[in-house]
Design an enzyme around this catalytic site. Structure first.
Site, PDB file in Angstrom:
ATOM      1  N   LYS A 187       0.841  -1.203   0.000  1.00 61.18           N
ATOM      2  CA  LYS A 187       0.000   0.000   0.000  1.00 61.18           C
ATOM      3  C   LYS A 187       0.871   1.245   0.000  1.00 61.18           C
ATOM      4  O   LYS A 187       1.823   1.343   0.770  1.00 61.18           O
ATOM      5  CB  LYS A 187      -0.901   0.027   1.231  1.00 61.18           C
ATOM      6  CG  LYS A 187      -1.718   1.309   1.325  1.00 61.18           C
ATOM      7  CD  LYS A 187      -2.753   1.274   2.430  1.00 61.18           C
ATOM      8  CE  LYS A 187      -2.199   1.740   3.755  1.00 61.18           C
ATOM      9  NZ  LYS A 187      -3.266   1.989   4.740  1.00 61.18           N
ATOM     10  N   ARG A 221     -11.397   0.095   6.019  1.00 62.15           N
ATOM     11  CA  ARG A 221     -10.868  -0.958   6.895  1.00 62.15           C
ATOM     12  C   ARG A 221     -10.741  -0.440   8.318  1.00 62.15           C
ATOM     13  O   ARG A 221     -10.861  -1.197   9.286  1.00 62.15           O
ATOM     14  CB  ARG A 221      -9.584  -1.572   6.347  1.00 62.15           C
ATOM     15  CG  ARG A 221      -8.369  -0.668   6.143  1.00 62.15           C
ATOM     16  CD  ARG A 221      -7.550  -0.475   7.388  1.00 62.15           C
ATOM     17  NE  ARG A 221      -6.169  -0.135   7.090  1.00 62.15           N
ATOM     18  CZ  ARG A 221      -5.382   0.524   7.925  1.00 62.15           C
ATOM     19  NH1 ARG A 221      -5.831   0.975   9.087  1.00 62.15           N
ATOM     20  NH2 ARG A 221      -4.131   0.773   7.608  1.00 62.15           N
ATOM     21  N   GLN A 235     -14.098   9.911   8.467  1.00 64.59           N
ATOM     22  CA  GLN A 235     -14.010   8.733   9.331  1.00 64.59           C
ATOM     23  C   GLN A 235     -15.131   8.744  10.366  1.00 64.59           C
ATOM     24  O   GLN A 235     -15.668   7.685  10.725  1.00 64.59           O
ATOM     25  CB  GLN A 235     -12.633   8.679  10.009  1.00 64.59           C
ATOM     26  CG  GLN A 235     -12.336   7.397  10.778  1.00 64.59           C
ATOM     27  CD  GLN A 235     -12.430   6.126   9.959  1.00 64.59           C
ATOM     28  OE1 GLN A 235     -12.944   5.105  10.425  1.00 64.59           O
ATOM     29  NE2 GLN A 235     -11.970   6.165   8.717  1.00 64.59           N
ATOM     30  N   ARG A 273     -16.977  23.120  14.566  1.00 62.17           N
ATOM     31  CA  ARG A 273     -17.632  24.159  13.767  1.00 62.17           C
ATOM     32  C   ARG A 273     -19.100  23.855  13.553  1.00 62.17           C
ATOM     33  O   ARG A 273     -19.464  22.725  13.246  1.00 62.17           O
ATOM     34  CB  ARG A 273     -16.949  24.275  12.397  1.00 62.17           C
ATOM     35  CG  ARG A 273     -15.532  24.763  12.512  1.00 62.17           C
ATOM     36  CD  ARG A 273     -15.005  25.265  11.185  1.00 62.17           C
ATOM     37  NE  ARG A 273     -13.544  25.398  11.283  1.00 62.17           N
ATOM     38  CZ  ARG A 273     -12.657  24.818  10.485  1.00 62.17           C
ATOM     39  NH1 ARG A 273     -13.092  24.084   9.474  1.00 62.17           N
ATOM     40  NH2 ARG A 273     -11.369  24.991  10.679  1.00 62.17           N
TER      41      ARG A 273
END
Lengths: 316, 316
Positions: A67, A111, A139, A162
């Site tokens: 990766k 993942r 995420q 925010r």
């Protein structure tokens, strides 16, 4: 060699299968069955960028994965995403490159979200009153999505700095079927939620120990490099069960490292997620315990998700 | 991202430009201007295979390169090549992947042959009587081809173990315009040739010290991992000038390491090819000296050749 785009990968990936494979990957890792050479790192000071190259092979599997992930933090001013990435899947039988997955970093995000799902399934209390999400980014969204598989709870409280981001997250979570509360006060979140996921790149604790109620489970995924921290070290010291993806890595950085360095916990206390999943050690044993899972990210997740993605794309 | 096949790369690559770039890469490397993270290695015992992942960035360049090379030694029984490989070129300005070079290992072969050309240009004696090639494989051919650029000598003597391989090499070299002698006797080769290239995976010395005449230049490219050896350590000890691609790497393995371990030479004697090319140190200073260049292969060669290949393919 097949080349698959991010869109092809997102459409094709079988998430149920992927979650099972990632969980099996954690088990194999904790049994010492995963070959992981040292990570390669580059820093590009002239472009405010970095790159890391992670590779892994799960012994016995027919493929291994390389990766490449990049972060170039001036990219937005050029109309580009800061983060990019791809995975190469090669045959562990012949060495032939089988697939180039041009996922742009999406497989790493998913993942990580699946690891959050696996952690919650293994360690969350039996009765989840509300889910607390610290952070409002990509995420933060993916973690909530993946938690819908392991709990019927549809109450979420979200912390973000925010107003615009909190509002956007509210729209996202309502569309997923959640009743949504947003807050700028993390103590508020800790009072309501007993399944908390922290997803920010914070460099100082966001959750204080005294706010956390008995029985709470926390999955911390934000602190993935040196210097990052989302949890009060005293909270880690107070936890009844501390689980990590990799004892070796979490001793270096992530939430646990801060508490270790402060002498608030002992390395002997640490359990690996793969040990818990294999049933080799006990995780949560009652609904009054505070449990923490610290996920810094391990290359075996990449090996597993990329093999799944290749299989799903080949069948699509 | 563009994907280029081996055939596209072979047709497009500008070898003159590539040789210049590889030479500049050696200079940058010896000046400490190349970032090279530790090599990642895998061994696949169940399939008699291995994989190594090398990456490099030359400071100031707009691209960096990740190379994946595999060797699966049971592949021929499956109708596949033993060696495979590819290179990924990424932007050092934005992190974006720019090209996947599916060269199947060819770029590694040619950058090694170009390094031989560069070494001969820098260190061979002024009057080359005959070229000696030890070995008859792919690299033995590519080295001879690349030497035609730096010498008018068209006499070659080739050492090989098997008659069929010597005959095939003869056909190849005659087609290149050479007068060819083949031999099973390496002493014979040393008697005729004063520019010798060794290209075999031998694990014991093939060239003895007492055979080598004053004035001879030897480029050794075969010994690229632990345990391999083509030159008598006494020959290395006797050489007037010893040049390596990387002092750090050649102290670990390659021809030089054997002589170092035997105490026949001192690390202080070693010069890097990049230092010689930059003119920071003297190489050969007269035609009676024995010069040796030990090339174990460094990732900066991959960074340079892959950038050239990308540019050539993009213009093709």
């Amino acid at each position: 060699m097949n080349v698959y785009s991010q869109q092809q990968i997102i459409s094709a990936l079988n998430l149920t299968e992927a979650a099972q494979q990632v969980a099996q990957g954690f088990v194999a890792f904790s049994k010492g069955k995963v070959k992981v050479p040292p990570v390669q790192n580059f820093v590009f000071p002239q472009a405010n960028g970095d790159c890391c190259i992670k590779s892994a092979w799960v012994e016995g599997e027919d493929t291994f994965t390389v990766k490449i992930s990049t972060g170039f933090y001036d990219n937005p001013s050029k109309g580009l995403e800061s983060n990019d990435g791809l995975m190469l899947v090669l045959s562990a039988q012949t060495g032939q490159p089988l697939a180039l997955l041009q996922d742009g970093g999406w497989l790493t995000c998913i993942r990580t979200a699946l690891a959050g799902q696996i952690a919650a399934k293994a360690l969350a209390p039996s009765n989840i009153q509300a889910i607390g999400i610290v952070g409002t980014g990509m995420q933060a969204r993916m973690q909530l999505e993946q938690l819908t598989v392991v709990t019927d709870c549809r109450d979420v409280i979200v912390w973000g700095r925010r107003q615009s981001e909190r509002d956007a997250y509210r729209d996202f979570a309502e569309a997923l079927g959640f009743r949504v509360e947003t807050t700028l006060n993390a103590q508020q979140l800790a009072l309501k939620a007993n399944l908390i996921v922290t997803t920010t790149p914070s460099r100082e604790p966001l959750l204080k120990s005294e706010w956390i109620r008995p029985g709470t489970h926390i999955t911390a995924v934000g602190a993935d490099t040196l210097g990052k921290q989302e949890l009060d070290p005293a909270l880690v010291g107070r936890a009844d069960v501390i689980v990590v993806d990799s004892i070796a890595q979490c001793s270096q950085y992530g939430e646990i490292s801060h508490a270790l360095k402060a002498g608030l916990i002992d390395k002997q206390q640490l359990l690996e997620l793969g040990q818990v999943l294999a049933g080799d050690v006990s995780g949560r044993t009652n609904d009054q315990q505070i449990t923490i899972v610290d996920l810094t990210g391990v290359a075996v997740q990449d090996a597993q998700i990329s093999r799944c993605a290749l299989e799903s794309c080949a069948q699509a």
